[in-house]
Design a protein around this motif. Sequence first.
Motif, PDB file in Angstrom:
ATOM      1  N   SER A   1      -2.025  -4.719  -2.176  1.00 12.26           N
ATOM      2  CA  SER A   1      -1.933  -4.750  -0.720  1.00 12.26           C
ATOM      3  C   SER A   1      -3.219  -5.189  -0.038  1.00 12.26           C
ATOM      4  O   SER A   1      -3.232  -5.447   1.162  1.00 12.26           O
ATOM      5  CB  SER A   1      -1.528  -3.374  -0.188  1.00 12.26           C
TER       6      SER A   1
ATOM      7  N   ALA B   1      -4.482   0.776   5.773  1.00 18.58           N
ATOM      8  CA  ALA B   1      -4.023   0.794   4.380  1.00 18.58           C
ATOM      9  C   ALA B   1      -2.519   0.991   4.308  1.00 18.58           C
ATOM     10  O   ALA B   1      -1.821   0.324   3.534  1.00 18.58           O
ATOM     11  CB  ALA B   1      -4.751   1.896   3.616  1.00 18.58           C
TER      12      ALA B   1
ATOM     13  N   ARG C   1      -0.727  -2.214   5.360  1.00 13.15           N
ATOM     14  CA  ARG C   1      -0.792  -3.252   4.326  1.00 13.15           C
ATOM     15  C   ARG C   1       0.174  -2.948   3.186  1.00 13.15           C
ATOM     16  O   ARG C   1       0.785  -3.863   2.619  1.00 13.15           O
ATOM     17  CB  ARG C   1      -2.224  -3.401   3.808  1.00 13.15           C
TER      18      ARG C   1
ATOM     19  N   TRP D   1      -7.784  -4.775   0.278  1.00 13.63           N
ATOM     20  CA  TRP D   1      -8.677  -3.683   0.687  1.00 13.63           C
ATOM     21  C   TRP D   1     -10.049  -4.147   1.174  1.00 13.63           C
ATOM     22  O   TRP D   1     -10.736  -3.429   1.885  1.00 13.63           O
ATOM     23  CB  TRP D   1      -8.894  -2.724  -0.476  1.00 13.63           C
TER      24      TRP D   1
ATOM     25  N   THR E   1       2.582   3.219  -3.265  1.00  9.47           N
ATOM     26  CA  THR E   1       2.302   2.236  -4.313  1.00  9.47           C
ATOM     27  C   THR E   1       3.113   2.504  -5.566  1.00  9.47           C
ATOM     28  O   THR E   1       3.750   1.591  -6.125  1.00  9.47           O
ATOM     29  CB  THR E   1       0.801   2.224  -4.655  1.00  9.47           C
TER      30      THR E   1
ATOM     31  N   GLY F   1      -2.983  -0.302  -8.203  1.00 10.21           N
ATOM     32  CA  GLY F   1      -3.170   0.763  -7.228  1.00 10.21           C
ATOM     33  C   GLY F   1      -2.535   2.055  -7.678  1.00 10.21           C
ATOM     34  O   GLY F   1      -1.669   2.066  -8.553  1.00 10.21           O
TER      35      GLY F   1
ATOM     36  N   GLU G   1     -12.462  -5.602   3.423  1.00  9.89           N
ATOM     37  CA  GLU G   1     -12.372  -5.959   4.841  1.00  9.89           C
ATOM     38  C   GLU G   1     -13.050  -7.277   5.154  1.00  9.89           C
ATOM     39  O   GLU G   1     -12.588  -8.046   6.014  1.00  9.89           O
ATOM     40  CB  GLU G   1     -12.952  -4.836   5.694  1.00  9.89           C
TER      41      GLU G   1
ATOM     42  N   CYS H   1      -4.020 -10.766  -3.391  1.00  4.07           N
ATOM     43  CA  CYS H   1      -3.845  -9.986  -2.163  1.00  4.07           C
ATOM     44  C   CYS H   1      -2.618 -10.466  -1.406  1.00  4.07           C
ATOM     45  O   CYS H   1      -2.531 -11.634  -1.009  1.00  4.07           O
ATOM     46  CB  CYS H   1      -5.082 -10.088  -1.283  1.00  4.07           C
TER      47      CYS H   1
END
Length: 256
Positions: A109, A126, A129, A111, A167, A161, A113, A79
């Motif tokens: 990026s 999103a 990020r 996801w 992306t 992604g 939480e 991440c």
Amino acid sequence: MIDRPVRIGLQLQPQHMDYPTIRRTAAEAEEAGVDVLFNWDHFYPLSGEPDGLHFECWTMLAAWAESTSRVEIGALVSCNSYRNPELLADMARTVDHISEGRLILGIGSGWFERDYTEYGYEFGTAGGRLDDLAEALPRIESRWGKLNPPPTRKIPVLIGGGGEKKTLRLVAKHADIWHSFATGEALEHKLTVLGEHCAAIGRDRDEIEVSVVAKPDTREAARELGARMFTVHVGGPKPDLGELREWLTWRDDVNK
């Protein structure tokens, strides 16, 4: 089209098992002939008991770099939000050296939480990020050029992604491997979009290895579309490599 052999990955999900089990399973996967061994970059399990056993990504990759000898290793995916890009570049370079050139830098990026809120990172949006990832990738590449010693090789970058506007544009510009969860017509469409992004910057789309989740009912269609890495997912508490061995047999058949 670049003629690539089919490769099989294993995402050994570091949840619901102790570390001796993880280490033993990684060794068994390497002995069985897997090409790439992945973990993931989370702080809590993604399935099952939410507060079950779980271990951190990059310290584990450093351990795998020492305990394995042949397989490529990496996160599916690391991440971007959790580490300064220059630090991540240095961590990747170090694991690259420990493994003698077997690291893949998988990156996305973010996801999940709970990872953010429990560890004090700003979750944001999103889109935000992804913008942060777009800023980080050139910084990572630049830092690799400044480190002493430098990486042992051009560290392959895997981006996960399927967002078509942001992306896949990043994939076209920075990735050596693109990992997708799409299948069938969706995968075909996203490959077309990726090709358009590549054409816009003068890059051959075939330079990018296409990676997908290992699904027996879609593997031939995915291979026809150009997918060459298929990744099996295994978690705890009792990881079973039976499915992985079936995929390795299929790989050997199609690569003859």
